[in-house]
Design a protein around this motif. Structure first.
Motif, PDB file in Angstrom:
ATOM      1  N   GLU A  51       0.733  -1.245   0.308  1.00 46.79           N
ATOM      2  CA  GLU A  51       0.189  -0.123  -0.221  1.00 46.79           C
ATOM      3  C   GLU A  51       0.984   1.335  -0.393  1.00 46.79           C
ATOM      4  OE1 GLU A  51      -3.358   2.449  -0.437  1.00 46.79           O
ATOM      5  OE2 GLU A  51      -3.590   0.219  -0.476  1.00 46.79           O
ATOM      6  N   ALA A  52       2.087   1.836   1.123  1.00 46.41           N
ATOM      7  CA  ALA A  52       2.905   2.434   1.092  1.00 46.41           C
ATOM      8  C   ALA A  52       3.245   2.701  -0.517  1.00 46.41           C
ATOM      9  CB  ALA A  52       3.639   1.914   1.948  1.00 46.41           C
ATOM     10  N   THR A  53       3.872   1.360  -1.022  1.00 45.20           N
ATOM     11  CA  THR A  53       4.744   1.936  -2.617  1.00 45.20           C
ATOM     12  C   THR A  53       3.690   2.511  -3.871  1.00 45.20           C
ATOM     13  OG1 THR A  53       5.833   0.116  -2.215  1.00 45.20           O
ATOM     14  CG2 THR A  53       5.376   0.265  -4.623  1.00 45.20           C
TER      15      THR A  53
ATOM     16  N   PHE B 113       5.974   2.501   5.285  1.00 47.65           N
ATOM     17  CA  PHE B 113       7.091   2.725   4.434  1.00 47.65           C
ATOM     18  C   PHE B 113       6.944   2.039   3.023  1.00 47.65           C
ATOM     19  CE2 PHE B 113       9.330   0.228   7.177  1.00 47.65           C
ATOM     20  CZ  PHE B 113      10.128  -0.483   5.865  1.00 47.65           C
ATOM     21  N   ALA B 114       7.801   3.145   2.048  1.00 50.59           N
ATOM     22  CA  ALA B 114       7.836   2.732   1.008  1.00 50.59           C
ATOM     23  C   ALA B 114       9.201   2.301   0.818  1.00 50.59           C
ATOM     24  CB  ALA B 114       7.326   3.588  -0.805  1.00 50.59           C
ATOM     25  N   MET B 115      10.141   2.027  -0.498  1.00 47.94           N
ATOM     26  CA  MET B 115      11.374   1.683  -0.320  1.00 47.94           C
ATOM     27  C   MET B 115      12.131   2.009  -1.490  1.00 47.94           C
ATOM     28  SD  MET B 115      11.887  -1.890   0.978  1.00 47.94           S
ATOM     29  CE  MET B 115      11.599  -3.499   0.278  1.00 47.94           C
TER      30      MET B 115
ATOM     31  N   ALA C  58      21.445   2.106  -3.457  1.00 52.12           N
ATOM     32  CA  ALA C  58      20.562   1.864  -2.327  1.00 52.12           C
ATOM     33  C   ALA C  58      19.532   2.219  -2.324  1.00 52.12           C
ATOM     34  CB  ALA C  58      21.908   3.414  -1.086  1.00 52.12           C
ATOM     35  N   LEU C  59      19.140   1.152  -1.445  1.00 47.35           N
ATOM     36  CA  LEU C  59      17.761   1.006  -0.976  1.00 47.35           C
ATOM     37  C   LEU C  59      17.639   2.078   0.488  1.00 47.35           C
ATOM     38  CD1 LEU C  59      15.062   0.263  -2.267  1.00 47.35           C
ATOM     39  CD2 LEU C  59      15.310  -1.752  -0.768  1.00 47.35           C
ATOM     40  N   ARG C  60      16.545   2.707   0.439  1.00 48.45           N
ATOM     41  CA  ARG C  60      16.147   3.617   1.719  1.00 48.45           C
ATOM     42  C   ARG C  60      15.042   3.811   1.812  1.00 48.45           C
ATOM     43  NH1 ARG C  60      20.123   6.338   4.505  1.00 48.45           N
ATOM     44  NH2 ARG C  60      22.286   6.991   2.896  1.00 48.45           N
ATOM     45  N   PRO C  61      14.366   3.432   2.853  1.00 46.16           N
ATOM     46  CA  PRO C  61      12.213   3.554   3.234  1.00 46.16           C
ATOM     47  C   PRO C  61      12.579   5.155   3.046  1.00 46.16           C
ATOM     48  CG  PRO C  61      13.994   3.837   5.767  1.00 46.16           C
ATOM     49  CD  PRO C  61      15.293   3.565   4.023  1.00 46.16           C
ATOM     50  N   CYS C  62      10.963   5.391   2.364  1.00 42.79           N
ATOM     51  CA  CYS C  62      10.795   6.446   1.948  1.00 42.79           C
ATOM     52  C   CYS C  62       8.917   6.846   2.813  1.00 42.79           C
ATOM     53  CB  CYS C  62      11.086   6.603   0.884  1.00 42.79           C
ATOM     54  SG  CYS C  62       9.607   8.180   0.415  1.00 42.79           S
TER      55      CYS C  62
END
Length: 233
Positions: free
Chosen positions: A120-122, A206-208, A218-222
């Motif tokens: 859902e965040a995505t 969060f989305a990533m 690099a992957l980070r939470p958003c």
């Protein structure tokens, strides 16, 4: 929203917006790592590259598919990662499909990595950004993995704001080849709880987002804004 679903080998050129889906297990593991305090996840091109990065940064956590191996700190299992202390740390991740898919679209203007636990965040981030055309990269089984395709289709539907009953999508994922292999212990470096953890819908808020940082992907939470009044949930 114009949604396209493609396997890694079908990506002739980098799309503008890409959602890379790996349910079992790369991007379920990534979400759990962030929930346990990881600062970022570096997506490695190869196992050798992951070990080189680990050698340069001994405090980083190196993670791979399959059984434990010298030089690596963890395996690609959300259940087995539960005991890891990741607060403030960088994780280096190399998997068979998920990280390969993300690196295949590294030139896209927006790259999201997704699974059911951040679905859902995505979708909400895609709506917030007003993305008109989105390529969903179905990483498993040459683009045919049922768990990845069902998750991608669910996110695509939710990204339009349309209501969607997740149960059917989750049933398809639960009946997938990957789920069966994990449940039967066929895949090394797994835990009996992995399938259930991979099928937890919207566990994390969060989305990533993957982006270039110092020549590394690099992957980070958003964090994603709460739905506006009237938005479908």
């Amino acid at each position: 929203m114009d949604a396209r679903f493609a396997g890694i080998a079908e990506l002739a050129e980098a799309p503008s917006v890409a959602v890379v889906v790996d349910v079992m297990r790369a991007f379920t593991v990534a979400a759990h790592a962030f929930a346990q305090g990881a600062e970022r996840i570096v997506l490695a091109e190869s196992l050798d590259d992951a070990l080189v990065l680990k050698g340069r940064h001994p405090d980083w956590v190196a993670l791979k598919d399959g059984p434990p191996a010298p030089g690596f700190d963890a395996v690609n299992s959300p259940a087995l990662l539960r005991s890891a202390d990741l607060a403030g740390r960088t994780v280096v991740q190399k998997t068979t499909a998920g990280t390969v898919g993300a690196l295949a679209v590294k030139e896209a203007s927006l790259v999201l990595c997704a699974s059911f636990v951040v679905a859902e965040a995505t979708a909400r981030l895609l709506r917030t950004r007003g993305c008109g055309a989105v390529t969903f990269v179905v990483t498993g089984e040459g683009g045919r993995a049922e768990e990845d395709l069902s998750c991608a289709q669910y996110i695509a539907r939710r990204a339009t704001g349309a209501a969607a009953d997740a149960s059917g999508f989750l049933r398809r994922a639960a009946g997938s080849r990957a789920a069966a292999e994990l449940a039967q212990g066929v895949r090394e470096g797994s835990h009996p709880d992995d399938v259930a953890l991979c099928l937890e819908l919207d566990r994390f808020p969060f989305a990533m987002v993957a982006a270039w940082e110092d020549s590394l992907m690099a992957l980070r939470p958003c964090a994603v804004p709460s739905p506006a009044d009237g938005d479908s949930i």
